[in-house]
Write an enzyme that holds these catalytic residues in place. Structure first.
Site, PDB file in Angstrom:
ATOM      1  N   GLU A   1       0.831  -1.204   0.000  1.00  0.00           N
ATOM      2  CA  GLU A   1       0.000   0.000   0.000  1.00  0.00           C
ATOM      3  C   GLU A   1       0.872   1.262   0.000  1.00  0.00           C
ATOM      4  O   GLU A   1       1.862   1.354   0.717  1.00  0.00           O
ATOM      5  CB  GLU A   1      -0.886  -0.003   1.248  1.00  0.00           C
ATOM      6  CG  GLU A   1      -1.785   1.203   1.394  1.00  0.00           C
ATOM      7  CD  GLU A   1      -2.593   1.173   2.682  1.00  0.00           C
ATOM      8  OE1 GLU A   1      -3.648   1.824   2.712  1.00  0.00           O
ATOM      9  OE2 GLU A   1      -2.176   0.501   3.655  1.00  0.00           O
TER      10      GLU A   1
ATOM     11  N   CYS B   1      -5.260  -3.099   2.594  1.00  0.00           N
ATOM     12  CA  CYS B   1      -5.096  -2.985   4.043  1.00  0.00           C
ATOM     13  C   CYS B   1      -6.411  -3.164   4.794  1.00  0.00           C
ATOM     14  O   CYS B   1      -6.907  -4.275   4.934  1.00  0.00           O
ATOM     15  CB  CYS B   1      -4.394  -1.678   4.373  1.00  0.00           C
ATOM     16  SG  CYS B   1      -3.491  -1.727   5.958  1.00  0.00           S
TER      17      CYS B   1
ATOM     18  N   LYS C   1      -9.346   1.770  -2.672  1.00  0.00           N
ATOM     19  CA  LYS C   1      -9.662   1.257  -1.334  1.00  0.00           C
ATOM     20  C   LYS C   1     -11.089   1.625  -0.943  1.00  0.00           C
ATOM     21  O   LYS C   1     -11.467   2.802  -0.958  1.00  0.00           O
ATOM     22  CB  LYS C   1      -8.662   1.838  -0.334  1.00  0.00           C
ATOM     23  CG  LYS C   1      -8.694   1.244   1.064  1.00  0.00           C
ATOM     24  CD  LYS C   1      -7.588   1.871   1.911  1.00  0.00           C
ATOM     25  CE  LYS C   1      -7.423   1.227   3.261  1.00  0.00           C
ATOM     26  NZ  LYS C   1      -6.302   1.849   4.032  1.00  0.00           N
TER      27      LYS C   1
END
Length: 244
Positions: A39, A136, A102
Site C-alpha cells: 500500500e 489494508c 480502497k
C-alpha cells in the site's frame, strides 16, 4: 504463476527514491511473474493526500511492468483533479490493466477525509489468472474479498501498511479470507518505520485451504512463491461452497 512480493521499507514522501527501490529489488524477477508492491509504495501511509498525489506513480508502475516483462499489482496514490484515491493499480507488459480504489478507509486516522473511497469490485485478468485486489483495512471487511471471488477472482491480493501492534490480526484474517473464498490470499505488507508507526513486514501467501505456503520476515526483501489457479478451480468444483 510465479509471485514476487516486494516487502518494501518505503521512503517517506519521496517518490523517486521509492521508484528506484522498486527497480532495484525486482531486477532479478523472471518475466511473466506477478510483482506485488505494498500500500502507498510510492510515498508511505501519509494523510497529506495532495502532496502524495503529485507526480505520476501510475506511469511508474506501468513502466516497471514493461521493463520487467511482468505483471505488477502496486499500492499507489492516484490523483484525479481535486480527488485523491488510495489505489491498487495492476499493469502488465502491454500497459495498465485495472485500478482498484480502497473501499474502506482506515478509521483510526480518518483516512476518508484525505482519500475518496472506491465503490467498485475489480477483478484483473493477468494472462488467465483472475486477481481480486484489496487494500489494508479492506481485509477486515469480508464482503470485499467475497464479492471479488464471486466475480471470478481465483487469487486475492491485499497490499498493506499493517502496523506491528496488530500483526497477529493480519495473518489470521489472511488465512480466513483464503479459506472462506477458496482462493489464494496474497498479503504484501511494508516493513520499517514511517514518522509515526512501525511495520513488521511478514508478507505471506496462503493457499485456498488456508495453509501458509510462503512467509517473509521483518526485513526489506522479496518473497517468492508459486500459485496454481487450476487448484482453485478444482477445489471449487469438488466443494462448491462459495454460492451455497
Amino acid at each position: 504463476m510465479h509471485l514476487a512480493l516486494v516487502q518494501l521499507d518505503t521512503v517517506w514522501l519521496d517518490k523517486e527514491a521509492n521508484y528506484a527501490k522498486w527497480r532495484a529489488l525486482t531486477a532479478h524477477v523472471s518475466p511473466g511473474s506477478l510483482i506485488v508492491l505494498p500500500e502507498m509504495a510510492d510515498v508511505g501511509f501519509t494523510m497529506r493526500s495532495q502532496a502524495a498525489g503529485a507526480g505520476d506513480s501510475a506511469a511508474a508502475v506501468v513502466e516497471l511492468a514493461r521493463q520487467r516483462g511482468c505483471y505488477v499489482a502496486a499500492g499507489i496514490v492516484v490523483r484525479d483533479g481535486s480527488i485523491c484515491r488510495n489505489t491498487c493499480l495492476t499493469a502488465g507488459p502491454d500497459g495498465e490493466i485495472a485500478r482498484y480504489a480502497k473501499r474502506h478507509p482506515f478509521v483510526l486516522v480518518k483516512e476518508g477525509l484525505s482519500y475518496t473511497p472506491g465503490t467498485e469490485v475489480v477483478v484483473a485478468d493477468l494472462a488467465g489468472t483472475k486477481l481480486g485486489p484489496s487494500i489494508c483495512f479492506d481485509l477486515r471487511h469480508p464482503h470485499v474479498q467475497r464479492e471479488a471471488a464471486l466475480a471470478g477472482a481465483e487469487a486475492l491480493v491485499n497490499v498493506a501498511n499493517w502496523p506491528e501492534a496488530r500483526i497477529n490480526h493480519w495473518k489470521a484474517l489472511l488465512v480466513a479470507r483464503a479459506i472462506e473464498n477458496q482462493a489464494y490470499m496474497i498479503g504484501c505488507n511494508r516493513c520499517g518505520r514511517d514518522p509515526y508507526v512501525a511495520y513488521p513486514g511478514q508478507s505471506v501467501v496462503v493457499d485456498p485451504l488456508g495453509e501458509i505456503v510462503a512467509e517473509a520476515g521483518e526485513e526489506e526483501s522479496v518473497l517468492e512463491a508459486e500459485i496454481d489457479v487450476e487448484r482453485v478451480r478444482q477445489l471449487r468444483r469438488d466443494m462448491p461452497f462459495l454460492r451455497s
